[in-house]
Scaffold this motif. Structure first.
Motif, PDB file in Angstrom:
ATOM      1  N   GLY A 135      31.879  37.962  46.079  1.00 23.00           N
ATOM      2  CA  GLY A 135      30.653  37.356  45.589  1.00 23.00           C
ATOM      3  C   GLY A 135      30.695  36.752  44.209  1.00 23.00           C
ATOM      4  O   GLY A 135      29.661  36.421  43.660  1.00 23.00           O
ATOM      5  N   TRP A 204      33.365  47.673  39.845  1.00 19.48           N
ATOM      6  CA  TRP A 204      32.395  47.594  40.951  1.00 19.48           C
ATOM      7  C   TRP A 204      30.976  47.798  40.432  1.00 19.48           C
ATOM      8  O   TRP A 204      30.066  47.035  40.742  1.00 19.48           O
ATOM      9  N   PHE A 205      30.808  48.839  39.640  1.00 20.40           N
ATOM     10  CA  PHE A 205      29.461  49.105  39.145  1.00 20.40           C
ATOM     11  C   PHE A 205      29.147  48.305  37.883  1.00 20.40           C
ATOM     12  O   PHE A 205      28.027  48.319  37.399  1.00 20.40           O
ATOM     13  N   VAL A 207      28.788  45.294  37.791  1.00 16.51           N
ATOM     14  CA  VAL A 207      27.918  44.152  38.103  1.00 16.51           C
ATOM     15  C   VAL A 207      26.441  44.503  37.937  1.00 16.51           C
ATOM     16  O   VAL A 207      25.604  43.623  37.833  1.00 16.51           O
ATOM     17  N   LEU A 208      26.150  45.807  37.917  1.00 12.04           N
ATOM     18  CA  LEU A 208      24.735  46.194  37.959  1.00 12.04           C
ATOM     19  C   LEU A 208      23.870  45.602  36.846  1.00 12.04           C
ATOM     20  O   LEU A 208      22.750  45.182  37.108  1.00 12.04           O
ATOM     21  N   ILE A 210      23.998  42.824  35.355  1.00  7.66           N
ATOM     22  CA  ILE A 210      23.886  41.356  35.268  1.00  7.66           C
ATOM     23  C   ILE A 210      22.479  40.844  35.577  1.00  7.66           C
ATOM     24  O   ILE A 210      21.945  40.008  34.853  1.00  7.66           O
ATOM     25  N   PRO A 211      21.821  41.311  36.642  1.00  7.79           N
ATOM     26  CA  PRO A 211      20.507  40.719  36.933  1.00  7.79           C
ATOM     27  C   PRO A 211      19.383  41.127  35.994  1.00  7.79           C
ATOM     28  O   PRO A 211      18.312  40.532  36.050  1.00  7.79           O
ATOM     29  N   LEU A 212      19.589  42.118  35.151  1.00 10.95           N
ATOM     30  CA  LEU A 212      18.489  42.546  34.276  1.00 10.95           C
ATOM     31  C   LEU A 212      18.078  41.426  33.325  1.00 10.95           C
ATOM     32  O   LEU A 212      18.901  40.609  32.929  1.00 10.95           O
ATOM     33  N   ASP A 213      16.799  41.428  32.984  1.00 11.01           N
ATOM     34  CA  ASP A 213      16.299  40.290  32.202  1.00 11.01           C
ATOM     35  C   ASP A 213      16.371  40.524  30.698  1.00 11.01           C
ATOM     36  O   ASP A 213      15.509  40.097  29.958  1.00 11.01           O
TER      37      ASP A 213
ATOM     38  N   SER B 489      12.897  42.910  36.818  1.00 12.26           N
ATOM     39  CA  SER B 489      13.966  41.927  36.981  1.00 12.26           C
ATOM     40  C   SER B 489      14.806  42.242  38.212  1.00 12.26           C
ATOM     41  O   SER B 489      15.381  41.344  38.814  1.00 12.26           O
ATOM     42  N   GLU B 493      15.549  39.592  41.109  1.00  4.81           N
ATOM     43  CA  GLU B 493      16.932  39.307  41.504  1.00  4.81           C
ATOM     44  C   GLU B 493      17.366  40.246  42.610  1.00  4.81           C
ATOM     45  O   GLU B 493      18.493  40.741  42.612  1.00  4.81           O
ATOM     46  N   TRP B 499      23.366  41.988  48.031  1.00  5.00           N
ATOM     47  CA  TRP B 499      24.743  41.544  48.123  1.00  5.00           C
ATOM     48  C   TRP B 499      25.685  42.718  47.877  1.00  5.00           C
ATOM     49  O   TRP B 499      26.680  42.915  48.573  1.00  5.00           O
ATOM     50  N   ARG B 529      30.237  35.304  52.656  1.00  2.33           N
ATOM     51  CA  ARG B 529      30.372  34.576  51.377  1.00  2.33           C
ATOM     52  C   ARG B 529      29.839  33.154  51.525  1.00  2.33           C
ATOM     53  O   ARG B 529      29.223  32.628  50.589  1.00  2.33           O
ATOM     54  N   ARG B 532      26.140  33.126  51.360  1.00  2.30           N
ATOM     55  CA  ARG B 532      25.650  33.285  49.990  1.00  2.30           C
ATOM     56  C   ARG B 532      25.615  31.964  49.230  1.00  2.30           C
ATOM     57  O   ARG B 532      24.799  31.777  48.333  1.00  2.30           O
ATOM     58  N   LYS B 540      16.070  33.471  38.557  1.00  5.68           N
ATOM     59  CA  LYS B 540      16.504  33.342  37.171  1.00  5.68           C
ATOM     60  C   LYS B 540      17.355  32.095  36.967  1.00  5.68           C
ATOM     61  O   LYS B 540      17.181  31.365  36.014  1.00  5.68           O
TER      62      LYS B 540
END
Lengths: 245, 903
Positions: A135, A204-205, A207-208, A210-213, B489, B493, B499, B529, B532, B540
């Motif tokens: 991804g 792996w974790f 990425v968590l 990233i989406p926070l604002d 957020s 998201e 995903w 993929r 996606r 955002k």
């Protein structure tokens, strides 16, 4: 995620042939080095610190600049690993080759280390594809993703490559024997493999956030994953210590 | 598992959710009746000595999504005539705060009645069309006040037909031409449709109308399609600018008339950085508002203004007002009573139009009295009387201010009025969010109870039957998902979370299969993929580099893929199941002619491919209407379609005719699909050929899903088909020792896939992305039920696809993987097992949704005063309601259950 490690190492199986020694196919599974607090990759957070000493506006330059530092440090770390090799497996090895073996070890160390680094960098290509499949953004950030995979590859694969002296067959043995329980034991008793697993889990974790604002610079791709990989690797190594012999 | 117990839990769950929604979105109480002047018939707006009112006529030009910076900014505005007007003092510019939800219908309600809209209006903007409850004919508004002034005024309206929903033509307007706002890809036609009326409206002098309302949509469409920096933006702004110039020149030709006509240019809302609206970011809430008339040159403060201004980060230019302040201001300027439910405050600068202090105070007092009646109604008191000491703080404050206002007779300062007005406004506006706590609590308790019971059922059923790790794993997956509702957020998201779960569940399944079908897993990973990359996901970031936007820019590739999709889906409907066998003659030896024996293939072929071609033709004509480019090599099909409806020349064709053709095509398609569906079901049943019945019906439904999908997303169904096939292969080769474990893992995988596809098909958890372009397929006259169903299907096509596919994977694995000769037996033939699969899957899904709903509702209750409650959490509540009520309950449980029952 042992799968990732396995798959990628198979990639270098042919490369290994030239470099590897004749000693293998031992039925006994053994971790080829002594775990020790010395082998905890304390250099990783230091490098991370170096990397982020700069500005965060352009992750790409930071990642590029970090690679030589990481390579140098991993090289030193590799020497440390070779120093911790079990003294040429005295009890189990064929006596005739024992001395020979020792010699080769010493002779091959620079080649082993340089080779491992090169292979790690090569392995970053399949790792890159895996990261994309999992991804990673396809547009605009491909360079960053590739640099990330170089970093991760050096952290995750390199110590294992060195510790098994690029011997894939021996590495596989860690996973093949007997009952399932033993495999798991092999995993967490082997400090370097467990460090790699820690790195994978960390990335792996990573990425968590990233989406926070929060809109912080460090939330940019791929910084959190990089940090996750570095820290996870360190933690994995430390966590494995109590279990090692 | 006891089906009776399950149904009760499901009903309690649904009931709980509905009751909660009812309490959380209470409909607003408004005062009925129409207001009159306090000292009727004496108006405070004309002055005591019978001076004439400020203006007699008005032109209101609403430009949809006209953000403040499009009017005023140096860098973003290309409206030079507007700048000139501001600089010479003929126009008074404002940045008008547009109260969320920033969607057209609630905004128009706000602009005309002066009230703050309830959140429900935002949904009704989507859902209603001719729903009479939405009309404002019975609610007081300035449109009504103006129209029914003693003299009886003439109002003309051109533009967005949302106005006509609010103000039915026969009651309010003499001349109208409504434009449907749903063809978002049309930038020019919508506006020309308005402008062409200007020729006649601006030709006579004096005008035949007293009020002219224009609503331009093109700018909003450009925003939706290309964002605020789209290349079309500049030309559109210049077009709008020229219209402003034209109208201004008309109203100011001679001095008499220019003093007479008030010209207002405004946006109903703004847009965010990516061109959408509906939320509450600064971009969305900062609309532009201009009062234009040469008369304003005499206001001193307006002299100093210069435009354009340097770009402002927070879209704030000149003075900031509330958009609803327009309402009392219009009342004063045009001389009619302030609408009853108005919460707007008269605009300070414009007061200088009245020369005397007394007059200004008088008209502010009118505003104050109008507020007073609202306060009185809200608290059930009379502000003039003494109030009890026990009254709450807010009321005490208002009372204090009111008393000051009443008693302070000499040297009254304007600020005394505004003190009271703002105080009352704050309190009254807050009453829009009066929660019904008893409903909320009841709903929460019901949801909590159903959640506890279903989790208990889940644990009771699965303990012992599956490995404890899977049990814990699933519950922690549900909990992990549910806990994301506490972060706004994460809701925005959410696709990222899915995903994450998607990859995890694929790897888990891979490990579960002991790496037996690794190539197929690689196929699944690659396909997921690709899915996606199809659309922008989340709220955002927006990149123009998505597969869908690439396909739009390459119509040839797009249409090749679309045709391929229809072909593949038609082929699977034709050959995958037992369609042919159903219609083949039984092997009577008396039939010598072998060709007669082939009736099955012929009938199936004709049926399926005619149906698919109808849908393809429909998509083609629809795409042509929407203004998308049609590649040359396929125009013959378009022309042929039009010709068969009696239209020969495609270039000169009228939109209305095309609309009629599209409706006919869609109807034809739906009928032929429905008859295929029924014929297959009945013939199959009668002849006892129920083998692969589920797959056959499933394949037919998929064609309908494609029919309801936006054109650029249709190729995604090729990817879906590949995944469905690969997964069937994988499942076929799985060990099926512990069936419950298999069902659990496949269900989780399917949940992830449903959500990933939902977000990858362009949906988000914001109302701004609800796709309506296929909600009216084949609908001639508005029907809330049909349009609702079509809207749901067109937005949930992906999730519905996977709902159907999951059942197929578990029941007809052999058919779906094309391994007809495999030794294994499909579970569908073992009634006991298929029943078990259906009920266990239902239990798993209900557990997941029940846990999630408790957390979501808990989070909404906890954060009910949070800034984002109306923009993030409330839309999520509605989307979640669609997931659990419509998808899980209706599609998964009822529809699929019925299909299984009849096959």
């Amino acid at each position: 995620m042992p799968t990732k490690a396995k798959k990628s190492v198979s990639f270098q199986a042919s490369t290994t042939d030239e470099l590897k020694e004749e000693t293998n196919a031992e039925s006994q599974v053994e971790i080829p080095f002594n775990s020790s607090a010395l082998l905890v990759p304390f250099h990783l957070p230091v490098i991370l610190g170096f990397i982020f000493n700069g500005l965060l506006e352009n992750p790409r330059t930071l990642l590029i600049q970090g690679i030589p530092t990481l390579v140098a440090a991993q090289f030193g770390y590799g020497i440390l690993i070779t120093k911790r090799f079990k003294s040429s497996n005295t009890n189990s090895k064929k006596k005739s080759k024992s001395s020979n073996n020792n010699n080769k070890n010493n002779n091959n160390t620079p080649i082993l280390l340089v080779g491992s680094i090169l292979i790690s960098i090569l392995l970053s290509i399949p790792l890159f594809i895996v990261i994309i499949l999992f991804g990673a953004p396809l547009y605009g950030l491909l360079t960053e993703t590739f640099l990330l995979s170089v970093h991760l590859s050096l952290i995750l694969f390199y110590p294992i490559l060195v510790s098994y002296k690029l011997d894939f067959a021996q590495f596989l043995q860690s996973f093949t024997p007997g009952s399932g329980d033993q495999i798991y034991q092999q995993l967490y008793k082997n400090q370097l493999i467990f460090a790699s697993i820690g790195g994978v889990v960390g990335a792996w974790f990573g990425v968590l956030p990233i989406p926070l604002d929060w809109d912080r610079d460090w939330q940019q791709w791929p910084i959190t994953i990089l940090v996750g990989g570095y820290i996870g690797s360190l933690l994995g190594s430390i966590l494995s210590l109590p279990f090692s012999e | 598992m006891n089906p009776f117990l399950y149904s009760i839990v499901l009903i309690v769950h649904i009931l709980g959710f509905v009751v909660f929604l009812k309490g959380f979105f209470p409909s607003k109480v408004v005062l009925s009746g129409y207001s009159e002047f306090r000292d009727a018939p004496q108006s405070p707006f004309t002055g005591s000595n019978g001076e004439p009112q400020q203006f007699n006529k008005f032109v209101l030009m609403v430009v949809d999504a006209m953000r403040a910076d499009f009017l005023y900014s140096e860098t973003h505005s290309h409206m030079s005539f507007v700048h000139q007007l501001i600089s010479e003092g003929s126009a008074i510019p404002y940045t008008a705060f547009s109260n969320p939800p920033t969607v057209t219908l609630p905004r128009l309600k706000g602009i005309t009645t002066g009230g703050t809209p309830s959140f429900l209006d935002a949904i009704l903007n989507v859902a209603d069309d001719k729903d009479s409850s939405q009309g404002l004919s019975s609610q007081d508004s300035w449109v009504r006040q103006f129209r029914y002034k003693s003299e009886g005024k003439t109002l003309n309206f051109y533009g967005d037909d949302t106005w006509l929903k609010l103000f039915p033509k026969k009651e309010f307007f003499s001349e109208t031409d409504g434009t449907n706002s749903f063809f978002v890809s049309d930038f020019t036609e919508v506006d020309n449709n308005v402008t062409r009326h200007l020729d006649s409206e601006l030709s006579q002098s004096p005008s035949t109308w007293d009020g002219l309302i224009l609503h331009y949509l093109g700018l909003d469409h450009i925003g939706h399609k290309g964002g605020p920096t789209s290349s079309h933006m500049e030309s559109k702004q210049k077009e709008m600018d020229s219209i402003v110039e034209r109208i201004y020149n008309y109203v100011s030709v001679d001095k008499e008339k220019s003093e007479d006509t008030l010209f207002i240019v405004m946006g109903d809302h703004g847009m965010n950085e990516i061109g959408n609206h509906g939320g509450s970011t600064e971009g969305e809430t900062s609309a532009g508002l201009l009062f234009i008339s040469p008369k304003f040159q005499k206001i001193k403060s307006s002299k100093k203004l210069k435009a354009p201004l340097p770009n402002s980060e927070n879209y704030s230019y000149f003075n900031k007002i509330n958009q609803i302040d327009l309402v009392p201001t219009l009342a004063a300027l045009l001389n009619f009573p302030i609408p009853k439910n108005n919460l707007g405050v008269m605009i300070k600068e414009l007061l200088s139009l009245w020369d005397k202090v007394d007059e200004r105070n008088g008209l502010l007092m009118e505003n104050c009295y109008q507020f007073k009646s609202l306060v009185d109604a809200k608290y059930g008191i009379d502000l003039d009387q003494e109030i009890e000491d026990s009254a709450d703080n807010e009321l005490q404050n208002i009372k204090l201010k009111w008393d000051t206002l009443k008693n302070d007779t000499i040297g009254k300062n304007i600020s005394t009025y505004y003190d009271f007005l703002y105080e009352a406004q704050g309190v009254l506006a807050a009453s829009a969010t009066n929660y019904n706590y008893s409903d909320i609590t009841t709903g929460f308790i019901l949801l909590g109870t159903s959640c506890l019971i279903v989790v208990a059922l889940f644990i009771k059923y699965f303990v012992g039957s599956i490995s404890i790790y899977y049990l814990i794993g699933f519950l922690s997956f549900s909990l992990a998902y549910a806990s994301h509702f506490f972060g706004s957020s994460f809701i925005e998201e959410e696709h990222q979370i899915w995903w994450f779960f998607m990859i995890m569940s694929t790897l888990l399944l891979m490990a579960y299969s002991k790496f037996r079908s690794t190539p197929y897993f690689l196929v699944v990973l690659v396909c997921v993929r690709i899915i996606r990359t199809f659309s922008n996901t989340g709220q955002k970031f927006k990149t123009p580099y998505t597969l869908a936007s690439y396909l739009i820019s390459e119509p040839s590739t797009l249409w090749v893929l679309v045709i391929l999709t229809y072909f593949i889906l038609g082929l699977s409907a034709f050959g995958q199941g037992c369609f042919i066998n159903c219609f083949a003659y039984p092997n009577y030896t008396t039939l010598r002619d072998r060709h007669v024996n082939d009736f099955g293939p012929i009938f199936t072929f004709i049926g399926v491919f005619v149906t698919a071609s109808l849908s393809l033709s429909f998509k083609l004509v629809q795409s042509f209407i929407d203004g998308n480019k049609i590649p040359k090599w396929i125009t013959w099909l378009l022309e042929w379609n039009c010709e068969s409806f009696g239209v020969s020349d495609i270039d000169s064709i009228d939109k209305k005719q095309l609309q009629a053709i599209v409706i006919q095509l869609s109807k034809l398609f739906s009928y032929s699909l429905l008859s295929l569906f029924c014929v297959k079901l009945i013939v199959g049943k009668l002849r006892g050929i129920t083998n692969a019945m589920y797959t056959d019906l499933n394949n037919l439904i998929v064609i309908f899903l494609v029919h309801q999908t936006r054109i650029e997303l249709i190729p995604i169904f090729i990817v879906f088909s590949v995944i469905r096939f690969a997964m069937a292969k994988i499942i076929l080769h799985l060990e099926k020792n512990i069936l419950d474990e298999l069902i659990l893992i496949i269900s989780v995988f399917s949940l992830c896939l449903q959500n990933v596809t939902f977000f990858s098909m362009g949906n988000t958890n914001s109302l701004a992305t609800v796709d309506l372009s296929n909600a009216y397929n084949g609908v001639e006259s508005y029907d809330v039920f049909i349009v609702g169903i079509l809207t749901f299907i067109s937005n949930f096509a992906g999730p519905i696809y996977w709902s159907l596919a999951t059942m197929g994977w578990l029941l007809e694995t052999k058919i779906l993987s094309f391994e007809y000769n495999s030794n294994s037996v499909d579970f569908v033939h073992v009634k006991k097992i298929s029943k078990q699969i259906y009920s266990v899957k239902a239990l798993i899904y209900l557990t997941f949704y029940a846990v999630a709903s408790v957390f979501l509702v808990g989070s909404c209750i906890n954060l009910r005063f949070h800034l984002f409650i109306w923009t993030v959490f409330s839309p999520k509540l509605l989307f979640f309601a669609s997931w659990t009520l419509l998808l899980n309950c209706i599609v998964d449980t009822i529809v699929i259950g019925t299909i299984l029952l009849v096959t």
